[in-house]
Design a protein around this motif. Structure first.
Motif, PDB file in Angstrom:
ATOM      1  N   ALA A 279      -7.938   9.451  -2.767  1.00  0.00           N
ATOM      2  CA  ALA A 279      -7.286   8.397  -1.989  1.00  0.00           C
ATOM      3  C   ALA A 279      -6.211   8.938  -1.047  1.00  0.00           C
ATOM      4  O   ALA A 279      -5.572   8.168  -0.331  1.00  0.00           O
ATOM      5  CB  ALA A 279      -6.664   7.363  -2.928  1.00  0.00           C
TER       6      ALA A 279
ATOM      7  N   ASP B 206      -3.407  -0.609  -5.455  1.00  0.00           N
ATOM      8  CA  ASP B 206      -2.134  -0.762  -4.766  1.00  0.00           C
ATOM      9  C   ASP B 206      -1.304  -1.829  -5.477  1.00  0.00           C
ATOM     10  O   ASP B 206      -1.695  -2.331  -6.535  1.00  0.00           O
ATOM     11  CB  ASP B 206      -2.340  -1.068  -3.274  1.00  0.00           C
TER      12      ASP B 206
ATOM     13  N   LEU C 136      -6.273  10.127  -7.231  1.00  0.00           N
ATOM     14  CA  LEU C 136      -5.176  10.258  -6.282  1.00  0.00           C
ATOM     15  C   LEU C 136      -5.568  11.163  -5.118  1.00  0.00           C
ATOM     16  O   LEU C 136      -5.298  10.857  -3.951  1.00  0.00           O
ATOM     17  CB  LEU C 136      -3.936  10.828  -6.983  1.00  0.00           C
ATOM     18  N   GLN C 137      -6.228  12.260  -5.430  1.00  0.00           N
ATOM     19  CA  GLN C 137      -6.653  13.184  -4.384  1.00  0.00           C
ATOM     20  C   GLN C 137      -7.658  12.531  -3.441  1.00  0.00           C
ATOM     21  O   GLN C 137      -7.553  12.652  -2.220  1.00  0.00           O
ATOM     22  CB  GLN C 137      -7.252  14.440  -5.017  1.00  0.00           C
TER      23      GLN C 137
ATOM     24  N   ARG D  24      -3.407  10.380  -1.972  1.00  0.00           N
ATOM     25  CA  ARG D  24      -2.088  10.071  -2.543  1.00  0.00           C
ATOM     26  C   ARG D  24      -1.617  11.233  -3.406  1.00  0.00           C
ATOM     27  O   ARG D  24      -2.387  12.124  -3.761  1.00  0.00           O
ATOM     28  CB  ARG D  24      -2.155   8.804  -3.392  1.00  0.00           C
ATOM     29  N   SER D  25      -0.335  11.195  -3.766  1.00  0.00           N
ATOM     30  CA  SER D  25       0.228  12.210  -4.644  1.00  0.00           C
ATOM     31  C   SER D  25       0.734  11.556  -5.923  1.00  0.00           C
ATOM     32  O   SER D  25       0.864  10.327  -5.999  1.00  0.00           O
ATOM     33  CB  SER D  25       1.385  12.936  -3.951  1.00  0.00           C
TER      34      SER D  25
ATOM     35  N   GLN E  10       0.791  -1.224   0.000  1.00  0.00           N
ATOM     36  CA  GLN E  10       0.000   0.000   0.000  1.00  0.00           C
ATOM     37  C   GLN E  10       0.825   1.276   0.000  1.00  0.00           C
ATOM     38  O   GLN E  10       0.257   2.376   0.015  1.00  0.00           O
ATOM     39  CB  GLN E  10      -0.951  -0.006   1.202  1.00  0.00           C
ATOM     40  N   THR E  11       2.139   1.172  -0.035  1.00  0.00           N
ATOM     41  CA  THR E  11       2.951   2.392  -0.007  1.00  0.00           C
ATOM     42  C   THR E  11       2.967   3.098  -1.359  1.00  0.00           C
ATOM     43  O   THR E  11       3.086   4.317  -1.426  1.00  0.00           O
ATOM     44  CB  THR E  11       4.396   2.070   0.393  1.00  0.00           C
ATOM     45  N   LYS E  12       2.877   2.342  -2.437  1.00  0.00           N
ATOM     46  CA  LYS E  12       2.879   2.906  -3.787  1.00  0.00           C
ATOM     47  C   LYS E  12       1.626   2.440  -4.526  1.00  0.00           C
ATOM     48  O   LYS E  12       0.962   1.473  -4.125  1.00  0.00           O
ATOM     49  CB  LYS E  12       4.136   2.474  -4.554  1.00  0.00           C
ATOM     50  N   VAL E  13       1.326   3.117  -5.635  1.00  0.00           N
ATOM     51  CA  VAL E  13       0.110   2.805  -6.393  1.00  0.00           C
ATOM     52  C   VAL E  13       0.403   2.799  -7.888  1.00  0.00           C
ATOM     53  O   VAL E  13       1.463   3.261  -8.331  1.00  0.00           O
ATOM     54  CB  VAL E  13      -1.017   3.828  -6.098  1.00  0.00           C
TER      55      VAL E  13
ATOM     56  N   ASP F  16       3.508   9.047  -5.717  1.00  0.00           N
ATOM     57  CA  ASP F  16       3.218   7.677  -5.277  1.00  0.00           C
ATOM     58  C   ASP F  16       2.973   6.723  -6.441  1.00  0.00           C
ATOM     59  O   ASP F  16       2.921   5.507  -6.245  1.00  0.00           O
ATOM     60  CB  ASP F  16       1.979   7.661  -4.364  1.00  0.00           C
ATOM     61  N   VAL F  17       2.805   7.260  -7.647  1.00  0.00           N
ATOM     62  CA  VAL F  17       2.476   6.428  -8.811  1.00  0.00           C
ATOM     63  C   VAL F  17       3.748   5.815  -9.383  1.00  0.00           C
ATOM     64  O   VAL F  17       4.644   6.517  -9.841  1.00  0.00           O
ATOM     65  CB  VAL F  17       1.755   7.257  -9.897  1.00  0.00           C
TER      66      VAL F  17
END
Length: 399
Positions: free
Chosen positions: A135, A98, A132-133, A137-138, A78-81, A141-142
Motif C-alpha cells: 500500500a 484507513d 503496508l509495503q 505505507r510505513s 487516508q493519512t493513517k491506517v 502510519d499504523v
C-alpha cells in the motif's frame, strides 16, 4: 501553530472538536464554534492543532453570500491506517484499512492456531508488513492494531485465558509481542466480540441491541447492549457453546462436560453426524457443500443444528431483548436452512412482544467479519478522545 502549553484549550479541548468531525461532514470554523459553544478563535487553534498532526484538512470552500468563502474542515481518513487481524482455529486474515474503515489491502493464510503464539504472531507481523509495503505505507502510519482470537481474553491485558483450542497461548502477552514489530497500541479480544463490533458497524450502525452468534468450530456470541459491547465481569459473556441443551443427551464436549450446544451444533459436530450417515464430510465446509448440492440428510442435520442453537438464543432473547440476531461463522454459509431452524425455535419459544420486530439474519460480512471487526476495534481506540489527546500532547512535546 500548536499551542505549546500542555493544559491550554488547544490541547485539552481539541479531541472534543475532533469527535464532531468523525462523522465525515465538513464544517466551517463558525459552525464548529456554534456546536461547541466556544469562540471562533479557539476553534481556529484547535483545528490547526489537528491539521498539524495530519488528522484534519480543509476541503472545498463553503457557499458564501458575499466576500471570501469560509473554509470547511473534515477528517483526513487516508493519512493513517490500522491493521485488523482475525486469528481463527485454522486460518489467519489480516486487513489494512484507513480511518474510515475502507479496506486498502488484505491477505489470508491457512494456519493452525495450535502451532503456538510465536508462530502465529510472527506470521501476523509478516503479513502486516507485506500489506503496508504493497500500500506504500510505513509502520509509522499504523495508529493501532486490532486482534480477534478464538478463546477467552482478559480484556485489560489482552492475554488469552485458558483457551480450549489454543495450546500454549494461556497468559501469552499478545500485545507486547506484536508491539515488538509495530510501535502501535494492540487491542485483543475474543473473536466473536470482535465480529459483533464489525457486523454492527458494517450493517447495523443504528441498532443499539444486537447479538452476533458465531457457529463454526466453536459456538459463541458477541453482545451489543445499549450500543456498547457487553463483556461481563471476566470477559466471558456470550459463551453459548457450553450451555447444555436437551438434544445434547450424553454427548461429550471438549470442555469435559456432556450435552453442550457445541457438541451438538458446531461445524465439527454436524460433520460427524453426516459421516455417521455415510456422507463424506470432513469439516463444516464439506457440510456447506453438501447442503448446496441439495443433499437431504445434510439439510435435515443442519436444520436440526439450527433448532439447537435456537434453543439457547431464545433464552438470550428473553434476557436481552435484542433488535437483531446475526448468524455468522462457517455454518451460516448453509444459508436459510440453518437460519430457518433458528427462527423456528426462537419464534415459538419466545414471548410475541420480544419477537414482533426481531430480525434473525445471516452475517453481511461473511467470513470477513472478524477482520472487519478487528479493524473497527483498532479505529475506535485510535480515534478515541484519550488517544487524540495523547497524540496532540506528543506533538506539543516535540515542538
Amino acid at each position: 501553530m500548536i499551542d505549546r502549553r500542555k493544559n491550554s484549550p488547544a490541547v485539552s479541548g481539541t479531541s472534543g472538536l475532533f469527535q464532531l468531525l468523525r462523522d465525515g461532514q465538513p464544517r466551517t470554523r463558525t459552525e464548529l464554534a456554534d456546536l461547541l459553544g466556544v469562540a471562533r478563535s479557539t476553534v481556529a487553534l484547535r483545528v490547526q492543532a489537528l491539521m498539524d498532526v495530519g488528522l484534519v484538512a480543509p476541503v472545498d470552500d463553503a457557499a458564501s453570500t458575499g466576500g471570501r468563502p469560509s473554509s470547511r474542515f473534515a477528517l483526513r481518513t487516508q493519512t493513517k491506517v490500522v491493521l485488523g487481524v482475525d486469528i481463527g482455529a485454522s486460518h489467519l486474515r489480516v486487513g489494512l484499512t484507513d480511518l474510515s474503515g475502507a479496506r486498502l489491502r488484505d491477505a489470508s493464510r491457512e494456519l493452525q492456531v495450535s502451532e503456538g503464539p510465536e508462530m502465529v504472531l510472527d506470521t501476523v507481523a509478516e503479513l502486516g508488513k507485506e500489506l503496508l509495503q504493497r500500500a506504500g505505507r510505513s509502520a509509522q502510519d499504523v495508529l493501532a492494531i486490532g486482534v480477534g482470537v478464538p478463546g477467552p481474553v482478559e480484556h485489560l491485558t489482552g492475554r488469552p485465558i485458558n483457551p480450549p483450542i489454543m495450546p500454549g497461548w494461556h497468559g501469552f502477552d499478545v500485545p507486547g509481542y506484536l508491539q515488538g514489530h509495530f510501535a502501535a497500541p494492540v487491542l485483543v479480544d475474543n473473536d466473536v466480540n470482535v465480529m459483533s463490533v464489525g457486523e454492527r458497524a458494517a450493517a447495523w450502525p443504528g441498532v443499539q441491541d444486537l447479538i452476533f452468534a458465531k457457529v463454526a468450530t466453536g459456538i459463541g456470541a458477541g453482545i451489543i447492549c445499549n450500543g456498547e459491547l457487553l463483556r461481563g465481569a471476566d470477559g466471558v459473556a456470550g459463551d453459548l457453546g457450553h450451555i447444555r441443551v436437551p438434544h445434547g443427551a450424553d454427548l461429550l464436549c471438549r470442555c469435559g462436560n456432556h450435552g453442550c450446544l457445541e457438541a451438538v451444533a458446531s461445524g465439527p459436530a454436524v460433520a460427524q453426524k453426516l459421516r455417521e450417515l455415510g456422507r463424506d464430510a470432513a469439516d463444516s465446509l464439506d457440510v456447506v457443500a453438501l447442503v448446496q448440492q441439495g443433499d437431504r440428510e445434510a439439510v435435515q442435520v443442519v436444520r436440526q443444528a439450527g433448532r439447537d442453537v435456537g434453543e439457547v438464543l431464545s433464552a438470550c432473547l428473553s434476557m436481552l431483548n435484542p433488535a437483531v440476531i446475526v448468524i455468522g461463522g462457517s455454518m451460516a454459509l448453509t444459508g436459510e436452512h440453518f437460519i430457518a431452524g433458528v427462527r423456528e425455535v426462537v419464534y415459538s419459544r419466545t414471548m410475541p412482544l420480544a419477537t414482533q420486530q426481531l430480525q434473525i439474519v445471516q452475517s453481511a460480512s461473511g467470513l470477513d467479519a472478524g477482520m472487519v471487526g478487528a479493524s473497527m476495534l483498532a479505529i475506535q481506540h485510535a480515534l478515541s478522545p484519550e488517544s487524540i489527546d495523547r497524540m496532540l500532547a506528543g506533538a506539543v512535546a516535540k515542538a
